[in-house]
Write an enzyme that holds these catalytic residues in place. Structure first.
Site, PDB file in Angstrom:
ATOM      1  N   HIS A 165      39.070  31.098   8.462  1.00 41.18           N
ATOM      2  CA  HIS A 165      40.129  31.596   7.582  1.00 41.18           C
ATOM      3  C   HIS A 165      41.520  31.158   8.027  1.00 41.18           C
ATOM      4  CE1 HIS A 165      40.449  35.143  10.426  1.00 41.18           C
ATOM      5  NE2 HIS A 165      41.721  35.020  10.099  1.00 41.18           N
ATOM      6  N   ASP A 219      32.785  32.706  10.119  1.00 43.56           N
ATOM      7  CA  ASP A 219      34.229  32.460  10.160  1.00 43.56           C
ATOM      8  C   ASP A 219      34.578  31.512  11.313  1.00 43.56           C
ATOM      9  OD1 ASP A 219      36.932  32.714   9.623  1.00 43.56           O
ATOM     10  OD2 ASP A 219      37.146  34.629  10.654  1.00 43.56           O
ATOM     11  N   SER A 269      43.886  35.771  15.176  1.00 40.08           N
ATOM     12  CA  SER A 269      42.686  35.169  14.593  1.00 40.08           C
ATOM     13  C   SER A 269      42.489  33.747  15.097  1.00 40.08           C
ATOM     14  CB  SER A 269      42.804  35.144  13.068  1.00 40.08           C
ATOM     15  OG  SER A 269      42.723  36.427  12.527  1.00 40.08           O
TER      16      SER A 269
END
Length: 254
Positions: A64, A110, A200
């Site tokens: 992402h 992810d 992230s």
């Protein structure tokens, strides 16, 4: 964390459900020499995600974190601050897991691999870290680092932060998130400590190995919801295939 429209939509869905991409809470400042595999992903010059150095040309991050236009992102390594110092290179290409999906309450597969233009100069402030061969046992200590927010709805940190957490069993993590937690994910938590937004794509490290990639969670340091990470050991075959693919494409350009 998301500028491209698809990423804006994804983040709105996550926020509406109380879920957000991860960032560091309860951390302390560390020099880059203590976590030389840590990299920062900049989107149009602004810190957006973390990444992990695999080699002088390859990095691993969260799917992402990759925008539709890969040329909008650059990578900074070798600096304790995301906005200056170290080495800054543009992204040449990226491979996102073909089964990556984002819904309002979970991110699946992810994971992504990045290739930069040129090469990083490796040394005490820029070095790789081995990929885990197996998932660590529940309770194993781990560290997570990044430049993300220091708390829910708070700003990110200019200086690199690190904190310590403990691996949570899949069964206990499923008690919080349900069966959405799969073997391709690993959870970790500690009281008052967690990864948070803009972390992230960054590293979860245990016993000198990369065991996880920061992915998602509910709020930050919520005692009822551990942080959720990509399980590197489980997805290692895909990671190595993606690295080989990008390396072969790179060799074809020479």
């Amino acid at each position: 964390m998301f500028i491209e429209w698809i990423f804006v939509i994804s983040s709105v869905l996550l926020a509406s459900a109380g879920w957000i991409s991860e960032r560091i809470v309860g951390g302390y400042q560390v020099p880059i020499s203590e976590v030389p595999w840590q990299a920062a992903i900049l989107l149009n010059g602004t810190a957006k995600c973390g990444a992990v150095v695999y080699s002088d040309k390859i990095l691993i991050t969260a799917a992402h974190c990759i925008p539709e236009n890969k040329s909008d992102i650059s990578i900074r390594v070798g600096s304790s601050t995301w906005n200056n110092g170290g080495q800054l290179l543009q992204v040449d290409d990226a491979e996102v897991h073909k089964d990556y999906s984002s819904t309002k309450d979970v991110l699946i597969n992810d994971i992504a691999v990045i290739r930069v233009k040129g090469h990083f100069k490796m040394g005490h402030s820029v070095s790789s870290i081995p990929l885990a061969e197996s998932t660590p046992e529940s309770g194993s200590p781990a560290s997570v680092s990044g430049w993300g927010a220091v708390g829910h709805s708070q700003k990110g940190s200019e200086h690199l932060l690190q904190t310590t957490v403990n691996v949570v069993s899949q069964e206990d993590c499923q008690k919080s998130y349900g069966e959405r937690i799969t073997k391709s994910m690993i959870c970790a938590a500690a009281q008052g400590r967690d990864s948070c937004s803009q972390d992230s794509g960054g590293p979860l490290v245990s016993d000198g190995q990369l065991i996880g990639i920061v992915s998602f969670g509910s709020s930050c340091a919520d005692p009822n919801y551990p942080g959720v990470y990509v399980n590197v050991a489980e997805l290692k075959p895909w990671i190595l295939r993606a690295i080989e693919k990008l390396s072969c494409l790179c060799a074809g350009k020479v």
